[in-house]
Design an enzyme around this catalytic site. Structure first.
Site, short mmCIF file in Angstrom:
data_model
loop_
_atom_site.label_atom_id
_atom_site.label_comp_id
_atom_site.label_asym_id
_atom_site.label_seq_id
_atom_site.Cartn_x
_atom_site.Cartn_y
_atom_site.Cartn_z
CE1 TYR A 1 -90.69 -74.14 -40.35
CE2 TYR A 1 -90.07 -72.46 -41.94
CZ TYR A 1 -91.02 -73.29 -41.40
OH TYR A 1 -92.28 -73.27 -41.91
CD GLU B 1 -90.64 -66.63 -38.55
OE1 GLU B 1 -90.52 -67.52 -39.42
OE2 GLU B 1 -89.80 -66.44 -37.65
#
Ligand SMILES: Cc1cc2nc3c(=O)[nH]c(=O)nc-3n(C[C@H](O)[C@H](O)[C@H](O)COP(=O)(O)OP(=O)(O)OC[C@H]3O[C@@H](n4cnc5c(N)ncnc54)[C@H](O)[C@@H]3O)c2cc1C
Length: 398
Positions: A132, A247
């Site tokens: 990411y 997450e």
């Protein structure tokens, strides 16, 4: 007997027969099973335990059975969790695939992609990492620049990622890339590729705790098959945001793994190092008060997590609420590791050497490692922004 009571009785009997004795002891860092092509098993029981749990689909209890999951209802999954806790069973598998990627594949991937990737996650055959963040895109993730061009029969990727946890150990990466430079959020896509693809390189970065859990990841002319994009080009941002919720939820549920090595509670540690007064309680009154406050915080935190689970069961959207939990979990773990070091006094400040016991060195390193808790998975400030806007409905300050 109700169905759920029958399920509990059967689960208890199965765990009793199938969970090896050494898997009922506190986890040791070297024995955590991350799975993947290069997994080693210093304790062979870990392998047995993973294989048995994966065969039942219980590494991913609520995923559909056709993708290797356990097919359990939320209620049954809670019972399984309670029974595992009751025997102090170790988690058979630690996996970004289980915690983050799998849930979004279930939601966004096509049938072929689900069949291809999910069973390998359940069985711990593939270790995944998360691509990411970039040097210019952390909190403002949508500024990411890694370029992904359509070359007809494949995608061509060029760019770099940073802070990619365990990239040097991972088999595959789920990666955010830019397919359109004219649109910010709508120009982002979500692709999966093998870390051994030509053009992928990783370079570990050292953390203040002394360990090196993450890397810079470089991609130079990396060719990715067309069928490895999830959903369509430009739809990656929705998937990215959903994955971040998973997450944060997971980071919170595991409390940053802070109890992995804990064989003693904070109170017990403090008593051992500081001693008791004549009333038989911890001699340092100030520290005693702060430890009590920490224990109350932990209890309130556990109840909040439980409330979220119940709300999710009742069909409520708890997505943005995961930011509350992630924020609180970071604060809780940082306070806890700091109190632990404080209770140990100078013995809690060692780095290496015979003057310190292994538990003391672990405490120092855990204290330093916890500093990252308010950064990873979204910083505390950013999570507070989410809570302000999406949970409390406050408007931007003009
Ligand atoms: C242990 C660890 C593991 C990680 N693992 C991964 C991984 O596997 N994969 C991956 O892709 N990334 C990973 N990260 C990266 C992590 O997601 C980023 O560090 C995080 O999103 C913050 O981005 P940044 O570091 O660029 O900081 P910045 O975004 O530059 O933030 C700097 C500071 O500014 C503050 N700030 C920024 N924007 C705002 C705002 N709008 N309002 C208020 N304050 C703001 C932040 O809170 C922070 O204090 C990991 C990080 C850590 C510490």
């Amino acid at each position: 007997m109700s169905d759920i009571d029958t399920f509990r009785a059967e689960t208890r009997a199965w765990l009793d027969a199938n969970c090896p004795k050494s898997m009922r002891t506190p986890m040791v860092e070297e024995e955590v099973v991350w799975g993947g092509r290069r997994q080693q098993y210093p304790n062979p029981d870990s392998k047995v335990w993973l294989e048995r749990m994966a065969a039942k689909g219980w590494t991913a209890p609520t995923w559909p059975m056709k993708y290797g999951g356990g097919g359990l209802s939320q209620e049954q999954a809670i019972v399984l969790d309670q029974e595992l806790k009751a025997i102090h069973a170790r988690a058979p598998l630690a996996s970004f695939g289980l915690w983050m990627l799998g849930p979004v594949l279930l939601e966004y991937a096509n049938e072929e992609q689900k069949q291809r990737f999910l069973p390998d996650i359940v069985h711990g055959r593939t270790r995944w990492c998360q691509g990411y963040s970039e040097p210019g895109a952390g909190s403002d993730l949508a500024s990411l620049q890694t370029k992904c061009e359509d070359k007809g029969d494949h995608w061509l990727i060029n760019g770099s990622k940073i802070w990619t946890s365990y990239a040097n150990h991972a088999d595959w990466i789920f990666c955010l890339v830019r397919t359109d430079t004219t649109k910010k959020h709508e120009g982002i896509s979500f692709v999966l590729f093998d870390m051994t693809t030509p053009g992928v390189e990783t370079k570990p970065i050292l953390l203040i705790s002394g360990s090196s859990p993450f890397c810079e990841t470089f991609m130079t002319d990396v060719k990715v098959p067309k069928e490895q994009m999830i959903s369509s080009p430009g739809k990656g941002w929705d998937i990215a945001k959903r994955l971040l919720q998973y997450e944060r939820q997971n980071i919170s549920a595991t409390g940053f793994g802070s109890d992995r090595n804990a064989s003693q509670s904070l109170g017990e540690i403090a008593k051992k190092y500081i001693g008791l007064n004549k009333e038989g309680v911890l001699a340092d009154g100030d520290l005693r008060g702060r430890i009590a406050k920490q224990m109350m915080y932990e209890h309130a935190f556990a109840l909040t997590v439980r409330r979220n689970v119940e709300m999710a069961k009742a069909g409520a959207d708890v997505g943005p609420g995961t930011s509350i939990i992630k924020y609180a979990a970071a604060k809780m773990n940082q306070n806890k590791t700091e109190l632990q070091v404080e209770a140990m006094g100078h013995q809690g400040l060692g780095w290496e050497g015979d003057a310190f016991r292994p538990g003391e060195l672990l405490a120092t390193r855990a204290f330093l490692r916890a500093k990252g808790n308010s950064i990873e998975g979204g910083t505390s400030e950013v999570n507070l922004n989410v809570v302000a806007k999406r949970v409390l409905g406050l408007r931007d300050h003009q």
